[in-house]
Design a protein around this motif. Structure first.
Motif, mmCIF file in Angstrom:
data_model
loop_
_atom_site.group_PDB
_atom_site.id
_atom_site.type_symbol
_atom_site.label_atom_id
_atom_site.label_comp_id
_atom_site.label_asym_id
_atom_site.label_seq_id
_atom_site.Cartn_x
_atom_site.Cartn_y
_atom_site.Cartn_z
ATOM 1 N N ALA A 166 0.819 -1.215 0.000
ATOM 2 C CA ALA A 166 0.000 0.000 0.000
ATOM 3 C C ALA A 166 0.851 1.262 0.000
ATOM 4 O O ALA A 166 0.440 2.300 -0.512
ATOM 5 C CB ALA A 166 -0.935 0.005 1.203
ATOM 6 N N THR A 167 2.048 1.205 0.599
ATOM 7 C CA THR A 167 2.855 2.424 0.747
ATOM 8 C C THR A 167 4.215 2.364 0.050
ATOM 9 O O THR A 167 4.834 3.406 -0.160
ATOM 10 C CB THR A 167 3.096 2.714 2.238
ATOM 11 N N ASP A 168 4.679 1.159 -0.295
ATOM 12 C CA ASP A 168 6.041 1.019 -0.831
ATOM 13 C C ASP A 168 6.321 1.943 -2.013
ATOM 14 O O ASP A 168 7.331 2.646 -2.044
ATOM 15 C CB ASP A 168 6.308 -0.434 -1.257
ATOM 16 N N LYS A 169 5.413 1.939 -2.999
ATOM 17 C CA LYS A 169 5.702 2.698 -4.227
ATOM 18 C C LYS A 169 5.765 4.199 -3.951
ATOM 19 O O LYS A 169 6.547 4.922 -4.563
ATOM 20 C CB LYS A 169 4.696 2.390 -5.326
ATOM 21 N N TYR A 170 4.959 4.676 -2.977
ATOM 22 C CA TYR A 170 4.975 6.104 -2.657
ATOM 23 C C TYR A 170 6.264 6.494 -1.931
ATOM 24 O O TYR A 170 6.904 7.491 -2.270
ATOM 25 C CB TYR A 170 3.764 6.469 -1.799
#
Length: 236
Positions: free
Chosen positions: A39-43
């Motif tokens: 949910a947050t890795d790419k951001y």
């Protein structure tokens, strides 16, 4: 006018380093605290990549000034070529993935170590990789490689981008030298910094390219670079 421009760049880049270090530091801390999460890795990876890229641009401005003035002191160390280019490839995956660009490290013919300034050497390859990522279209590829002969270690970044016309292949290494269609994509200092840094390592940098088929940037580091001897302990 040139000196006023240099002084202005120098002033703003010094002031930008502290807040940027805070942003980068807290992003890295968040990544450790949250742990791997789809949910947050790419951001977070995108934030970290962008902060590192901006930090690199700031460093380039300061480094060009030092290199031109002859005040740059190399911090020489033993560099593992394969580990270096693999780390740079991994650092750029967060940008290459969404653009559908395949990054690869070509198998090295043997274990290669070179005496060089590891931070400056990484900046050179990172700049070449960043340029390739800017101009390689989706579905393309970028390959990093290294090899050696008796006197030099070679590094290369090869892409499947638009290529560079023959009459521009020397001009792009000049300070503020950019192809007209790329004027909006940076200061035009990256390749100038690369050339000055490579020259300080007693090497050469050039590009082999075919318009419409891609470019291969190659540079060398002389094997005559030697780390300074350890300091002689003072008599007690």
């Amino acid at each position: 006018i040139e000196k006023a421009k240099e002084d202005f760049f120098h002033m703003i880049t010094h002031d930008m380093r502290a807040p940027l270090s805070t942003l980068q530091g807290y992003t890295e801390l968040l990544m450790k605290k949250i742990g791997p999460s789809p949910a947050t890795d790419k951001y977070l990876q995108s934030m970290l990549y962008s902060s590192r890229r901006l930090r690199g641009m700031i460093d380039d401005i300061l480094n060009v000034t030092k290199l031109e003035r002859g005040t740059m002191t190399l911090q020489l160390d033993n560099v593992d070529a394969e580990a270096l280019i693999t780390r740079i490839k991994d650092n750029h995956e967060p940008v290459a993935g969404p653009k559908n660009i395949k990054l690869a490290v070509a198998p090295l013919p043997s274990k290669i170590h070179v005496t060089a300034d590891p931070i400056l050497l990484e900046r050179v390859i990172t700049n070449l990789m960043g340029n390739s990522l800017k101009f390689t279209p989706g579905g393309g590829s970028i390959t990093l490689s290294a090899w050696e002969d008796d006197k030099r270690v070679f590094f290369a970044v090869e892409d499947t981008g638009p290529g560079i016309p023959e009459n521009k292949r020397k001009e792009i290494f000049e300070k503020y030298g950019q192809m007209e269609e790329h004027k909006s994509q940076g200061f035009g200092l990256g390749l100038a910094m690369c050339q000055l840094t490579v020259q300080l390592h007693k090497g050469d940098i050039w590009v082999e390219s075919e318009v419409g088929k891609g470019s291969k940037f190659i540079f060398t580091v002389s094997k005559t670079m030697a780390a300074p001897p350890p300091p002689i302990p003072s008599p007690s």
